[in-house]
Design a protein around this motif. Structure first.
Motif, mmCIF file in Angstrom:
data_model
loop_
_atom_site.group_PDB
_atom_site.id
_atom_site.type_symbol
_atom_site.label_atom_id
_atom_site.label_comp_id
_atom_site.label_asym_id
_atom_site.label_seq_id
_atom_site.Cartn_x
_atom_site.Cartn_y
_atom_site.Cartn_z
ATOM 1 N N ASP A 106 8.448 -11.586 -37.162
ATOM 2 C CA ASP A 106 7.198 -11.136 -36.517
ATOM 3 C C ASP A 106 5.977 -11.492 -37.370
ATOM 4 O OD1 ASP A 106 8.622 -10.103 -34.438
ATOM 5 O OD2 ASP A 106 8.472 -8.003 -35.069
ATOM 6 N N PHE A 107 6.173 -11.573 -38.682
ATOM 7 C CA PHE A 107 5.059 -11.909 -39.583
ATOM 8 C C PHE A 107 4.647 -13.360 -39.392
ATOM 9 C CE2 PHE A 107 4.633 -8.125 -42.226
ATOM 10 C CZ PHE A 107 5.731 -7.409 -41.768
ATOM 11 N N ILE A 108 5.665 -14.219 -39.199
ATOM 12 C CA ILE A 108 5.372 -15.638 -38.959
ATOM 13 C C ILE A 108 4.710 -15.763 -37.585
ATOM 14 C CG2 ILE A 108 6.400 -17.964 -38.804
ATOM 15 C CD1 ILE A 108 6.718 -16.436 -41.582
ATOM 16 N N ASP A 109 5.293 -15.073 -36.587
ATOM 17 C CA ASP A 109 4.794 -15.205 -35.208
ATOM 18 C C ASP A 109 3.341 -14.734 -35.090
ATOM 19 O OD1 ASP A 109 7.193 -16.186 -34.447
ATOM 20 O OD2 ASP A 109 7.914 -14.345 -33.492
ATOM 21 N N THR A 110 3.044 -13.550 -35.608
ATOM 22 C CA THR A 110 1.680 -13.031 -35.403
ATOM 23 C C THR A 110 0.707 -13.553 -36.453
ATOM 24 O OG1 THR A 110 2.245 -11.069 -34.153
ATOM 25 C CG2 THR A 110 0.277 -10.915 -35.509
ATOM 26 N N ASN A 111 1.103 -13.446 -37.722
ATOM 27 C CA ASN A 111 0.112 -13.744 -38.766
ATOM 28 C C ASN A 111 -0.198 -15.238 -38.841
ATOM 29 O OD1 ASN A 111 0.663 -11.081 -39.067
ATOM 30 N ND2 ASN A 111 1.209 -11.152 -41.228
ATOM 31 N N ILE A 112 0.815 -16.067 -38.603
ATOM 32 C CA ILE A 112 0.552 -17.520 -38.695
ATOM 33 C C ILE A 112 0.315 -18.116 -37.295
ATOM 34 C CG2 ILE A 112 1.377 -19.749 -39.541
ATOM 35 C CD1 ILE A 112 3.148 -18.257 -41.538
ATOM 36 N N VAL A 113 1.336 -18.035 -36.422
ATOM 37 C CA VAL A 113 1.191 -18.669 -35.101
ATOM 38 C C VAL A 113 0.100 -17.966 -34.288
ATOM 39 C CG1 VAL A 113 2.426 -19.357 -33.005
ATOM 40 C CG2 VAL A 113 3.627 -19.369 -35.205
ATOM 41 N N GLY A 114 0.050 -16.637 -34.410
ATOM 42 C CA GLY A 114 -0.979 -15.870 -33.689
ATOM 43 C C GLY A 114 -2.381 -16.282 -34.116
ATOM 44 N N THR A 115 -2.586 -16.396 -35.424
ATOM 45 C CA THR A 115 -3.920 -16.800 -35.912
ATOM 46 C C THR A 115 -4.254 -18.212 -35.431
ATOM 47 O OG1 THR A 115 -3.647 -15.388 -37.841
ATOM 48 C CG2 THR A 115 -5.364 -17.064 -37.976
ATOM 49 N N TYR A 116 -3.239 -19.091 -35.459
ATOM 50 C CA TYR A 116 -3.449 -20.469 -34.967
ATOM 51 C C TYR A 116 -3.910 -20.458 -33.504
ATOM 52 C CZ TYR A 116 -1.984 -24.699 -32.584
ATOM 53 O OH TYR A 116 -1.945 -25.783 -31.752
ATOM 54 N N ASN A 117 -3.174 -19.676 -32.672
ATOM 55 C CA ASN A 117 -3.533 -19.631 -31.247
ATOM 56 C C ASN A 117 -4.930 -19.042 -31.040
ATOM 57 O OD1 ASN A 117 -1.347 -20.819 -29.770
ATOM 58 N ND2 ASN A 117 -0.077 -19.106 -30.442
ATOM 59 N N LEU A 118 -5.247 -18.015 -31.824
ATOM 60 C CA LEU A 118 -6.570 -17.384 -31.695
ATOM 61 C C LEU A 118 -7.671 -18.381 -32.097
ATOM 62 C CD1 LEU A 118 -7.816 -14.597 -30.964
ATOM 63 C CD2 LEU A 118 -7.737 -14.041 -33.400
ATOM 64 N N LEU A 119 -7.411 -19.135 -33.162
ATOM 65 C CA LEU A 119 -8.378 -20.150 -33.593
ATOM 66 C C LEU A 119 -8.588 -21.202 -32.500
ATOM 67 C CD1 LEU A 119 -7.179 -20.696 -37.272
ATOM 68 C CD2 LEU A 119 -9.538 -20.087 -36.625
ATOM 69 N N GLU A 120 -7.495 -21.607 -31.865
ATOM 70 C CA GLU A 120 -7.610 -22.629 -30.827
ATOM 71 C C GLU A 120 -8.348 -22.097 -29.596
ATOM 72 O OE1 GLU A 120 -7.626 -25.443 -32.072
ATOM 73 O OE2 GLU A 120 -6.171 -26.483 -30.808
ATOM 74 N N SER A 121 -8.060 -20.845 -29.219
ATOM 75 C CA SER A 121 -8.792 -20.253 -28.078
ATOM 76 C C SER A 121 -10.278 -20.175 -28.425
ATOM 77 C CB SER A 121 -8.283 -18.842 -27.768
ATOM 78 O OG SER A 121 -6.917 -18.854 -27.503
ATOM 79 N N ALA A 148 -1.535 -15.812 -46.422
ATOM 80 C CA ALA A 148 -2.095 -16.989 -47.100
ATOM 81 C C ALA A 148 -2.137 -18.173 -46.127
ATOM 82 C CB ALA A 148 -1.249 -17.327 -48.330
ATOM 83 N N ALA A 149 -1.039 -18.352 -45.364
ATOM 84 C CA ALA A 149 -0.994 -19.459 -44.396
ATOM 85 C C ALA A 149 -2.122 -19.299 -43.375
ATOM 86 C CB ALA A 149 0.363 -19.478 -43.703
ATOM 87 N N SER A 150 -2.340 -18.060 -42.918
ATOM 88 C CA SER A 150 -3.390 -17.851 -41.904
ATOM 89 C C SER A 150 -4.769 -18.168 -42.502
ATOM 90 C CB SER A 150 -3.341 -16.428 -41.340
ATOM 91 O OG SER A 150 -3.749 -15.469 -42.303
ATOM 92 N N ASP A 151 -4.973 -17.807 -43.760
ATOM 93 C CA ASP A 151 -6.268 -18.111 -44.402
ATOM 94 C C ASP A 151 -6.491 -19.627 -44.483
ATOM 95 O OD1 ASP A 151 -6.099 -15.409 -44.813
ATOM 96 O OD2 ASP A 151 -6.365 -15.475 -46.980
ATOM 97 N N HIS A 152 -5.411 -20.353 -44.783
ATOM 98 C CA HIS A 152 -5.536 -21.817 -44.870
ATOM 99 C C HIS A 152 -5.889 -22.419 -43.509
ATOM 100 C CE1 HIS A 152 -4.389 -21.784 -48.961
ATOM 101 N NE2 HIS A 152 -3.099 -21.615 -48.790
ATOM 102 N N LEU A 153 -5.287 -21.859 -42.447
ATOM 103 C CA LEU A 153 -5.615 -22.365 -41.109
ATOM 104 C C LEU A 153 -7.094 -22.122 -40.805
ATOM 105 C CD1 LEU A 153 -2.494 -21.110 -39.090
ATOM 106 C CD2 LEU A 153 -3.043 -23.474 -39.697
ATOM 107 N N VAL A 154 -7.573 -20.908 -41.128
ATOM 108 C CA VAL A 154 -8.977 -20.564 -40.852
ATOM 109 C C VAL A 154 -9.895 -21.521 -41.604
ATOM 110 C CG1 VAL A 154 -10.726 -18.758 -41.187
ATOM 111 C CG2 VAL A 154 -8.449 -18.145 -40.331
ATOM 112 N N ARG A 155 -9.571 -21.761 -42.873
ATOM 113 C CA ARG A 155 -10.368 -22.690 -43.679
ATOM 114 C C ARG A 155 -10.375 -24.099 -43.054
ATOM 115 N NH1 ARG A 155 -11.894 -24.233 -49.038
ATOM 116 N NH2 ARG A 155 -11.437 -26.428 -49.237
ATOM 117 N N ALA A 156 -9.182 -24.538 -42.621
ATOM 118 C CA ALA A 156 -9.079 -25.889 -42.056
ATOM 119 C C ALA A 156 -9.866 -26.018 -40.757
ATOM 120 C CB ALA A 156 -7.607 -26.234 -41.824
ATOM 121 N N TRP A 157 -9.902 -24.933 -39.957
ATOM 122 C CA TRP A 157 -10.640 -25.014 -38.685
ATOM 123 C C TRP A 157 -12.155 -25.105 -38.941
ATOM 124 C CZ3 TRP A 157 -5.892 -25.565 -37.856
ATOM 125 C CH2 TRP A 157 -5.376 -25.769 -36.594
#
Ligand code: NAD
Ligand code: TYD
Length: 352
Positions: free
Chosen positions: A95-110, A164-173
């Motif tokens: 669930d941590f991978i699904d929400t914290n990483i994939v969830g943040t990715y999807n939210l960034l894309e939306s 940490a992964a979610s922070d990196h995605l936010v930075r990359a976006w």
């Protein structure tokens, strides 16, 4: 205009939303999946507030999030939604991978797709504010300076790795697409509405029930403690004045060992709710098996937030903890409801 707050029925999210409405009449949409940690009761005082709109849903649901962004003409997203408990991440990390990483990715894309279509003025003002943790910096030695925003990431638990992964995605976006993001890395929060699996509420409630107060290992692990309302004030300031693309560390400047935290809490209870048998709550402290990979010390250097945006915490650890203990003593019904069947099941399975 409206702000969209995800994870708004959780501990920090609900404190933020309540705090927001104590100062603002802007519309606010609360989006929350209502996992075991989400509790609509936290927001019940807003039931008659016409500016508050609650929606049950997943940050990964792009159709839902896109429709909310358009319908409410959202000017900012504040993303609290996450799986947040380190112990759970050790036992069941998916669930941590699904929400914290994939969830943040999807939210960034939306957010990116909505933001791309905005008019120039609205585009400039839009913000994606992501809430993260001091745990991404990993464990410090006793002599290390507190973590600042340019320190390298060294996460050690499945929880902190996912943050940490979610922070990196936010930075990359931001770097890649110029999405106007802000990241907030916060110390351990405490205060009203914290789910009773975390150290402070767990120990208050166990103390009152005459149960053991479990300290992992030798209890000498150090955390920096931040009163949740001070965190809300910092987030409001960062949303208003923060430099796009920047990270802000938020801490209480209160480093304490876990044993000190529990002993202070016991002393407050001795004063506010003395035991009828004259004994002390600290007699209930026991030392139990340590958490695997338990980080020894986290500490936050929050001086950038003070020098750039003028924020400092208002509460000392003692005043904040006293307010917290009083809140739990006055809200024992909330605790009964929060500790759902799912939570009881999890506790039995892993803490038998
Ligand atoms: P919490 O577990 O109390 O609340 C999380 C909320 O998110 C819950 O209401 C839950 O229902 C919701 N949620 C979970 N998955 C979701 C999904 N896929 N879609 C929508 N909603 C979902 O957590 P918290 O302590 O309030 O933490 C909030 C944020 O702050 C998290 O990102 C956490 O990593 C971060 N943080 C917490 C602390 C702390 O001490 N609690 C410290 C630093 C950072
Ligand atoms: P916790 O509240 O789970 O937050 P985090 O792991 O995100 O810091 O734990 C705070 C500290 O307290 C951490 O060092 C683990 C320790 N701890 C105990 O000693 N006993 C407990 O029962 C719990 C839940 C935590």
């Amino acid at each position: 205009m409206t702000i969209l707050v995800t994870g708004a029925a959780g501990f920090i999210g609900s404190n933020f939303v309540l705090d927001w409405f104590s100062q603002s009449k802007e519309d606010l949409v609360s989006l929350d999946l209502l996992t075991y940690a989400g509790n609509l009761e936290n927001l019940s005082s807003l039931n008659d507030n016409p500016y508050h709109h609650f929606v049950q849903g997943n940050i990964s649901d792009r159709d839902l999030v896109s429709s909310l962004l358009k319908k409410y003409q959202v000017r900012a997203i504040v993303n609290f939604a996450a799986e947040s408990h380190v112990d759970r991440s050790i036992h069941e990390s998916k669930d941590f991978i699904d929400t914290n990483i994939v969830g943040t990715y999807n939210l960034l894309e939306s957010a990116r797709s909505y933001w791309n279509d905005l008019d120039q003025n609205l585009k400039q003002d839009f913000r994606f504010l992501h809430i993260s943790s001091d745990e991404v910096y990993g464990s410090l030695d006793l002599t290390d300076p507190p973590s600042n925003e340019s320190d390298p990431y060294k996460p050690n638990s499945p929880y902190s790795a996912s943050k940490a992964a979610s922070d990196h995605l936010v930075r990359a976006w931001f770097q890649t697409y110029k999405l106007p993001v802000l990241t907030v890395n916060s110390a351990n929060n405490y205060g009203p509405y914290q789910f009773p699996e975390k150290l402070i509420p767990l120990c208050i409630l166990n103390a009152l029930k005459g149960k053991p107060l479990p300290i992992y290992g030798d209890g000498q692990q150090i955390r920096d403690w931040l009163y949740v309302k001070d965190h809300s004030a910092a987030i409001r300031e960062i949303l208003k004045q923060g430099q796009i693309g920047d990270t802000y560390n938020v801490g209480g400047w209160h480093e304490k060992t876990n044993l000190e935290v529990v002993e202070t809490l016991c002393a407050i209870l001795d004063e506010l709710k003395p035991k009828s048998n004259g004994k002390r709550y600290s007699d209930q402290i026991i030392f139990v098996k340590d958490r695997p990979g338990h980080d020894r010390r986290y500490a936050i250097d929050a001086s950038k937030l003070e020098s750039d945006l003028g924020w400092r915490p208002q509460e000392t650890f003692e005043t904040g903890l006293r307010k917290t203990v009083i809140w739990y003593l006055e809200n024992l019904n909330w605790v009964d409801h929060a500790a759902s069947a799912e939570y009881q099941h999890w506790v039995k399975k892993y803490y038998a």
